[in-house]
Design a protein around this motif. Sequence first.
Motif, short mmCIF file in Angstrom:
data_model
loop_
_atom_site.label_atom_id
_atom_site.label_comp_id
_atom_site.label_asym_id
_atom_site.label_seq_id
_atom_site.Cartn_x
_atom_site.Cartn_y
_atom_site.Cartn_z
N UNK A 343 0.84 -1.19 0.00
CA UNK A 343 0.00 0.00 0.00
C UNK A 343 0.87 1.24 0.00
N UNK A 344 0.24 2.40 0.06
CA UNK A 344 0.98 3.66 0.08
C UNK A 344 0.61 4.45 1.32
N UNK A 345 1.59 5.18 1.85
CA UNK A 345 1.37 5.98 3.05
C UNK A 345 0.50 7.19 2.72
N UNK A 346 -0.63 7.31 3.42
CA UNK A 346 -1.49 8.48 3.25
C UNK A 346 -0.82 9.69 3.91
N UNK A 347 -0.85 10.83 3.23
CA UNK A 347 -0.31 12.08 3.75
C UNK A 347 1.11 11.91 4.30
N UNK A 348 2.08 11.58 3.44
CA UNK A 348 3.45 11.35 3.93
C UNK A 348 4.09 12.57 4.59
N UNK A 349 3.81 13.78 4.04
CA UNK A 349 4.41 14.97 4.66
C UNK A 349 3.88 15.17 6.09
N UNK A 350 2.56 14.96 6.25
CA UNK A 350 1.99 15.07 7.58
C UNK A 350 2.53 14.02 8.53
N UNK A 351 2.73 12.80 8.01
CA UNK A 351 3.26 11.72 8.85
C UNK A 351 4.68 12.03 9.30
N UNK A 352 5.49 12.59 8.40
CA UNK A 352 6.87 12.91 8.79
C UNK A 352 6.91 14.08 9.76
N UNK A 353 6.02 15.05 9.56
CA UNK A 353 5.98 16.17 10.50
C UNK A 353 5.57 15.70 11.90
N UNK A 354 4.72 14.68 11.96
CA UNK A 354 4.25 14.17 13.25
C UNK A 354 5.25 13.23 13.91
N UNK A 355 6.22 12.74 13.15
CA UNK A 355 7.20 11.79 13.68
C UNK A 355 8.61 12.21 13.27
N UNK A 356 9.06 13.38 13.74
CA UNK A 356 10.37 13.90 13.32
C UNK A 356 11.53 13.01 13.73
N UNK A 357 11.34 12.19 14.76
CA UNK A 357 12.42 11.31 15.19
C UNK A 357 12.73 10.22 14.17
N UNK A 358 11.82 9.99 13.20
CA UNK A 358 12.03 8.95 12.19
C UNK A 358 12.39 9.53 10.82
N UNK A 359 12.67 10.84 10.81
CA UNK A 359 12.99 11.52 9.55
C UNK A 359 14.50 11.72 9.44
N UNK A 360 15.03 11.43 8.25
CA UNK A 360 16.44 11.67 7.96
C UNK A 360 16.54 12.69 6.83
N UNK A 361 17.71 13.30 6.71
CA UNK A 361 17.97 14.24 5.62
C UNK A 361 19.24 13.84 4.90
N UNK A 362 19.27 14.12 3.60
CA UNK A 362 20.44 13.74 2.82
C UNK A 362 21.62 14.64 3.15
N UNK A 363 22.80 14.04 3.25
CA UNK A 363 24.03 14.81 3.42
C UNK A 363 24.42 15.35 2.05
N UNK A 364 24.61 16.65 1.95
CA UNK A 364 24.89 17.25 0.65
C UNK A 364 26.20 18.04 0.70
N UNK A 365 26.97 17.94 -0.37
CA UNK A 365 28.26 18.61 -0.48
C UNK A 365 28.29 19.51 -1.71
N UNK A 366 29.07 20.58 -1.62
CA UNK A 366 29.35 21.36 -2.83
C UNK A 366 30.39 20.59 -3.64
N UNK A 367 30.61 21.02 -4.89
CA UNK A 367 31.63 20.39 -5.73
C UNK A 367 33.00 20.50 -5.06
#
Length: 375
Positions: A343-367
């Motif tokens: 299945x698919x997660x309903x309202x993924x943005x809302x789910x991530x906002x409600x569970x910030x402890x399970x959210x990761x962010x990509x590590x990004x570098x300049x050239x």
Amino acid sequence: MIFTQYYLDCLSQASYLVADEDSRKAVIVDPRRDVEEYLADARELGLTIVGVINTHFHADFLSGHLELAKATGAWIGYGDAATAEFEIRALHDGERIPLGGPDGVTLEIMATPGHTPESISVLVFEHGTDEVAHGVLTGDALFIGDVGRPDLLASIGHTAEELGRMLHDSVQRKLMGLPDAVRVFPAHGAGSACGKNLSTERQSTIGEQRRSNYACRPMDVDAFLAVVTEGQPSAPGYFVYDATLNRQDRQLRELDTTVPALSWEEFEHEVALGARIHDARDPQEFAAGHLAGAINVPADGRMAETVGMVFAPTDRIVLIAPEGLEQQVATRIARIGFDHVVGHLADPEGAMAAHPDQVARASRLTVEQADEAIA
């Protein structure tokens, strides 16, 4: 004659409907698994689908022959070298299949092994009495700008050299033996891993391929083997799985299949049971924030093929998809035989906002930072 080409950009895959206007009988060639569009077009045009032809056992997608046969009662045809778990109509080299009367639309089978041992091409005559065919559906034997690769592991029991020698005869003698005016309608275009030099054009002629296709220029079998096998891209891991499944009496995809929306609790439960997360959002959105452990294969581009590289066919998958594309993403995955989308997660943005402890962010570098890190 009624002649329709259906093209999937995401798999660079073409299928065809050929019908006789008077008898209203139609044949579908190389159908994809979600067969609703063929059925809808047949209803709209008042056609009866009497047969389904696969030019070979496809490796890059799951064919819809079983779904069409169930929906229409049509026979399923393969080249006579094919064996399958389900009932097939063996199609012999030179066999003619009339769709109308003596002067009606007629198909003629041409054995063109090489990409696989059972590969065929299908000559399409607008009138059974025509001396020159309107076109030839070449499957994966001849592409626009290329030929089918003979080295795929899908052809178990045959070496690349054995298949390459078959392909040399099929291309250089049989297909190049057709008149220049015959149109060429292949099963794939640019982007497919079934070849290395496929054009973005969706049709051509034998004459044009004779002039411009590197593999169609006269050459002996050794030269042909060298040029055709050189520089082939790696085949996605799911190719062998699909080629095997296409031979089997497998589970059918029901018409208009959908996957359910999952609450956060249901989604979390599936992940706890081992389901993997496919995040199909744009890479920029994924980088800004995603559920830990998710794999980003965005919905644009060659999503299904890439999913087949980074997931296993047996994986249970839960989706995070762009709004409104949830069912489309699930269908595209099903086209390669990955049938375990829970299945698919309903309202993924809302789910991530409600569970910030399970959210990761990509590590990004300049050239510059990347250069320093590599150094």
